[in-house]
Design a protein around this motif. Structure first.
Motif, PDB file in Angstrom:
ATOM      1  N   ASP A 114       0.836  -1.207   0.000  1.00  0.00           N
ATOM      2  CA  ASP A 114       0.000   0.000   0.000  1.00  0.00           C
ATOM      3  C   ASP A 114       0.874   1.261   0.000  1.00  0.00           C
ATOM      4  OD1 ASP A 114      -2.258  -1.560   0.053  1.00  0.00           O
ATOM      5  OD2 ASP A 114      -2.617  -1.329   2.198  1.00  0.00           O
ATOM      6  N   PHE A 115       1.952   1.211   0.765  1.00  0.00           N
ATOM      7  CA  PHE A 115       2.883   2.349   0.800  1.00  0.00           C
ATOM      8  C   PHE A 115       3.472   2.603  -0.585  1.00  0.00           C
ATOM      9  CE2 PHE A 115       7.414   3.484   1.000  1.00  0.00           C
ATOM     10  CZ  PHE A 115       7.337   4.753   1.570  1.00  0.00           C
ATOM     11  N   LEU A 116       3.895   1.548  -1.247  1.00  0.00           N
ATOM     12  CA  LEU A 116       4.461   1.699  -2.593  1.00  0.00           C
ATOM     13  C   LEU A 116       3.451   2.318  -3.545  1.00  0.00           C
ATOM     14  CD1 LEU A 116       6.315  -1.737  -2.965  1.00  0.00           C
ATOM     15  CD2 LEU A 116       7.325   0.473  -2.383  1.00  0.00           C
ATOM     16  N   SER A 117       2.191   1.886  -3.442  1.00  0.00           N
ATOM     17  CA  SER A 117       1.141   2.422  -4.303  1.00  0.00           C
ATOM     18  C   SER A 117       0.882   3.900  -3.999  1.00  0.00           C
ATOM     19  CB  SER A 117      -0.142   1.606  -4.112  1.00  0.00           C
ATOM     20  OG  SER A 117      -1.196   2.140  -4.871  1.00  0.00           O
ATOM     21  N   GLU A 118       0.862   4.233  -2.709  1.00  0.00           N
ATOM     22  CA  GLU A 118       0.587   5.608  -2.295  1.00  0.00           C
ATOM     23  C   GLU A 118       1.619   6.583  -2.846  1.00  0.00           C
ATOM     24  OE1 GLU A 118       0.483   8.116   1.917  1.00  0.00           O
ATOM     25  OE2 GLU A 118       0.053   5.958   1.923  1.00  0.00           O
ATOM     26  N   TYR A 119       2.884   6.149  -2.921  1.00  0.00           N
ATOM     27  CA  TYR A 119       3.961   7.024  -3.385  1.00  0.00           C
ATOM     28  C   TYR A 119       4.375   6.728  -4.834  1.00  0.00           C
ATOM     29  CZ  TYR A 119       4.516   8.932   1.287  1.00  0.00           C
ATOM     30  OH  TYR A 119       4.297   9.585   2.482  1.00  0.00           O
ATOM     31  N   ASN A 120       3.545   5.979  -5.551  1.00  0.00           N
ATOM     32  CA  ASN A 120       3.787   5.681  -6.967  1.00  0.00           C
ATOM     33  C   ASN A 120       5.172   5.073  -7.191  1.00  0.00           C
ATOM     34  OD1 ASN A 120       1.244   6.775  -7.919  1.00  0.00           O
ATOM     35  ND2 ASN A 120       2.117   8.811  -7.518  1.00  0.00           N
ATOM     36  N   LEU A 121       5.507   4.101  -6.345  1.00  0.00           N
ATOM     37  CA  LEU A 121       6.827   3.469  -6.418  1.00  0.00           C
ATOM     38  C   LEU A 121       6.803   2.132  -7.147  1.00  0.00           C
ATOM     39  CD1 LEU A 121       8.035   4.265  -2.777  1.00  0.00           C
ATOM     40  CD2 LEU A 121       8.635   5.454  -4.901  1.00  0.00           C
ATOM     41  N   GLY A 122       5.652   1.761  -7.666  1.00  0.00           N
ATOM     42  CA  GLY A 122       5.562   0.522  -8.416  1.00  0.00           C
ATOM     43  C   GLY A 122       4.867  -0.583  -7.633  1.00  0.00           C
ATOM     44  N   VAL A 123       4.611  -1.666  -8.337  1.00  0.00           N
ATOM     45  CA  VAL A 123       3.975  -2.854  -7.750  1.00  0.00           C
ATOM     46  C   VAL A 123       5.014  -3.962  -7.692  1.00  0.00           C
ATOM     47  CG1 VAL A 123       2.166  -4.588  -8.041  1.00  0.00           C
ATOM     48  CG2 VAL A 123       1.730  -2.199  -8.686  1.00  0.00           C
ATOM     49  N   PRO A 124       5.283  -4.529  -6.510  1.00  0.00           N
ATOM     50  CA  PRO A 124       6.284  -5.598  -6.436  1.00  0.00           C
ATOM     51  C   PRO A 124       5.829  -6.846  -7.200  1.00  0.00           C
ATOM     52  CG  PRO A 124       5.172  -5.315  -4.318  1.00  0.00           C
ATOM     53  CD  PRO A 124       4.720  -4.196  -5.194  1.00  0.00           C
ATOM     54  N   VAL A 125       6.737  -7.366  -8.024  1.00  0.00           N
ATOM     55  CA  VAL A 125       6.468  -8.591  -8.787  1.00  0.00           C
ATOM     56  C   VAL A 125       7.308  -9.705  -8.168  1.00  0.00           C
ATOM     57  CG1 VAL A 125       6.581  -9.697 -11.040  1.00  0.00           C
ATOM     58  CG2 VAL A 125       6.037  -7.249 -10.881  1.00  0.00           C
ATOM     59  N   PRO A 126       6.683 -10.624  -7.404  1.00  0.00           N
ATOM     60  CA  PRO A 126       7.450 -11.666  -6.710  1.00  0.00           C
ATOM     61  C   PRO A 126       8.206 -12.570  -7.677  1.00  0.00           C
ATOM     62  CG  PRO A 126       5.228 -11.494  -5.800  1.00  0.00           C
ATOM     63  CD  PRO A 126       5.250 -10.668  -7.056  1.00  0.00           C
ATOM     64  N   THR A 127       9.425 -12.930  -7.288  1.00  0.00           N
ATOM     65  CA  THR A 127      10.247 -13.832  -8.096  1.00  0.00           C
ATOM     66  C   THR A 127      10.695 -15.071  -7.331  1.00  0.00           C
ATOM     67  OG1 THR A 127      12.240 -12.573  -7.511  1.00  0.00           O
ATOM     68  CG2 THR A 127      11.114 -11.970  -9.561  1.00  0.00           C
ATOM     69  N   ALA A 128      10.859 -14.967  -6.013  1.00  0.00           N
ATOM     70  CA  ALA A 128      11.351 -16.105  -5.232  1.00  0.00           C
ATOM     71  C   ALA A 128      10.935 -15.945  -3.775  1.00  0.00           C
ATOM     72  CB  ALA A 128      12.877 -16.218  -5.327  1.00  0.00           C
ATOM     73  N   CYS A 129      10.835 -17.083  -3.083  1.00  0.00           N
ATOM     74  CA  CYS A 129      10.490 -17.086  -1.666  1.00  0.00           C
ATOM     75  C   CYS A 129      11.443 -18.003  -0.907  1.00  0.00           C
ATOM     76  CB  CYS A 129       9.064 -17.595  -1.445  1.00  0.00           C
ATOM     77  SG  CYS A 129       7.762 -16.463  -1.946  1.00  0.00           S
ATOM     78  N   GLU A 130      11.532 -17.734   0.384  1.00  0.00           N
ATOM     79  CA  GLU A 130      12.311 -18.599   1.266  1.00  0.00           C
ATOM     80  C   GLU A 130      11.631 -18.638   2.628  1.00  0.00           C
ATOM     81  OE1 GLU A 130      16.745 -18.524   1.368  1.00  0.00           O
ATOM     82  OE2 GLU A 130      16.469 -17.985   3.479  1.00  0.00           O
ATOM     83  N   LEU A 131      11.568 -19.834   3.213  1.00  0.00           N
ATOM     84  CA  LEU A 131      11.106 -20.014   4.581  1.00  0.00           C
ATOM     85  C   LEU A 131      12.194 -20.775   5.321  1.00  0.00           C
ATOM     86  CD1 LEU A 131       8.814 -19.739   6.682  1.00  0.00           C
ATOM     87  CD2 LEU A 131       7.942 -21.951   5.884  1.00  0.00           C
ATOM     88  N   ARG A 132      12.608 -20.230   6.470  1.00  0.00           N
ATOM     89  CA  ARG A 132      13.761 -20.781   7.189  1.00  0.00           C
ATOM     90  C   ARG A 132      13.389 -21.002   8.653  1.00  0.00           C
ATOM     91  NH1 ARG A 132      19.460 -20.023   6.099  1.00  0.00           N
ATOM     92  NH2 ARG A 132      18.700 -18.928   4.235  1.00  0.00           N
ATOM     93  N   TYR A 133      13.671 -22.204   9.163  1.00  0.00           N
ATOM     94  CA  TYR A 133      13.509 -22.525  10.579  1.00  0.00           C
ATOM     95  C   TYR A 133      14.886 -22.828  11.158  1.00  0.00           C
ATOM     96  CZ  TYR A 133       8.428 -23.293   9.938  1.00  0.00           C
ATOM     97  OH  TYR A 133       7.093 -23.136   9.681  1.00  0.00           O
ATOM     98  N   VAL A 134      15.226 -22.163  12.252  1.00  0.00           N
ATOM     99  CA  VAL A 134      16.506 -22.386  12.916  1.00  0.00           C
ATOM    100  C   VAL A 134      16.231 -22.994  14.293  1.00  0.00           C
ATOM    101  CG1 VAL A 134      18.664 -21.359  13.707  1.00  0.00           C
ATOM    102  CG2 VAL A 134      17.489 -20.397  11.705  1.00  0.00           C
ATOM    103  N   ASN A 135      16.831 -24.148  14.550  1.00  0.00           N
ATOM    104  CA  ASN A 135      16.659 -24.871  15.811  1.00  0.00           C
ATOM    105  C   ASN A 135      17.993 -24.969  16.534  1.00  0.00           C
ATOM    106  OD1 ASN A 135      13.755 -26.161  15.508  1.00  0.00           O
ATOM    107  ND2 ASN A 135      14.790 -26.377  13.529  1.00  0.00           N
ATOM    108  N   GLN A 136      17.975 -24.733  17.834  1.00  0.00           N
ATOM    109  CA  GLN A 136      19.168 -24.848  18.675  1.00  0.00           C
ATOM    110  C   GLN A 136      18.952 -25.981  19.676  1.00  0.00           C
ATOM    111  OE1 GLN A 136      21.250 -21.283  20.409  1.00  0.00           O
ATOM    112  NE2 GLN A 136      20.613 -22.209  22.345  1.00  0.00           N
TER     113      GLN A 136
END
Length: 248
Positions: A114-136
């Motif tokens: 919404d912020f990007l739209s409000e300031y005419n900064l473009g629409v993000p076009v997703p290219t990749a995702c990552e989900l990471r779980y770290v266990n100790q």
């Protein structure tokens, strides 16, 4: 999808949602501050760090990666990436579970869009995702030396021989790469040994799902979460799951 396993005392210390998109050509450094002003009550601290991966250089200077901190969450932003970290903190409740953290990420990303739209900064076009779980996994919690690896990991063992100079390793590092369902990317499993500030030993188990993504970003995260849950179940031993992490 596989029903989620529940652990009363999981070793999870960090979760990272990472969404990468095509660079926002109109995005400039002052926009970080403008966006922060929308969240400053919940994220009162701001820091900056070098950008991750491929990044855009504006007027000969790379835009930074900006951190917005509001424990137990951390937002990381750069002009082609939006990231949310949940980090375990003794002053806050335990991990609030996947649906709540996913909804938090989705809410913050919608705010950013919404912020990007409000300031005419473009629409993000997703290219990749990552989900990471770290266990100790702390020493004394199901294992005492690296000769006990099979008590923690069902597929990894060290056949200690008291007569051998290789009886017990001093450190270990192991990485495996596996396919996500439906050619949606890969799962990377990293196992390493380290020491905490008080010099006690820990095993770090990092589970990472990575892949390209199109329009169904949230569906990708659901598949990734299910795959990481199953990976955790399949890579760790039943005994430690039941007796230490109290699997339900």
């Amino acid at each position: 999808m596989t029903a989620s396993l529940h652990y009363e005392a999981p070793p999870l210390i960090e979760v990272v949602y990472d969404l990468e998109f095509q660079p926002l050509d109109a995005f400039r450094a002052p926009h970080f501050g403008l966006f922060w002003s929308r969240l400053v009550e919940s994220f009162p601290r701001c820091e900056q760090a070098p950008p991750l991966g491929d990044f855009q250089i504006i007027a000969g200077i790379p835009l930074p990666r900006v951190w917005l901190l509001g424990e137990p969450f951390l937002i990381q932003m750069q002009n082609n990436r939006f990231i949310l970290n949940w980090r375990k903190d003794p002053d806050f409740a335990d991990y609030p579970r996947y649906p709540k953290v996913k909804d938090k990420f989705r809410e913050l990303y919608a705010n950013f869009s919404d912020f990007l739209s409000e300031y005419n900064l473009g629409v993000p076009v997703p290219t990749a995702c990552e989900l990471r779980y770290v266990n100790q996994i702390d020493q004394g919690s199901g294992w005492n030396s690296l000769g006990d690896l099979s008590k923690v990991f069902r597929h990894i063992c060290w056949n200690a021989d008291s007569e051998s100079i290789l009886a017990n390793p001093l450190a270990i590092a192991w990485t495996g790469h596996f396919q996500l369902p439906g050619d949606m990317g890969k799962v990377v499993i990293n196992i390493k040994h380290g020491n905490k500030a008080d010099d006690t030993s820990v095993l770090i188990l990092e589970l990472v799902a990575q892949g390209p993504v199109g329009d169904d970003v949230w569906g990708w995260f659901d598949v990734a979460r299910d795959s990481l849950n199953r990976s955790f179940r399949d890579v760790t031993a039943d005994e430690i799951q039941e007796n230490v992490w109290r699997r339900k």
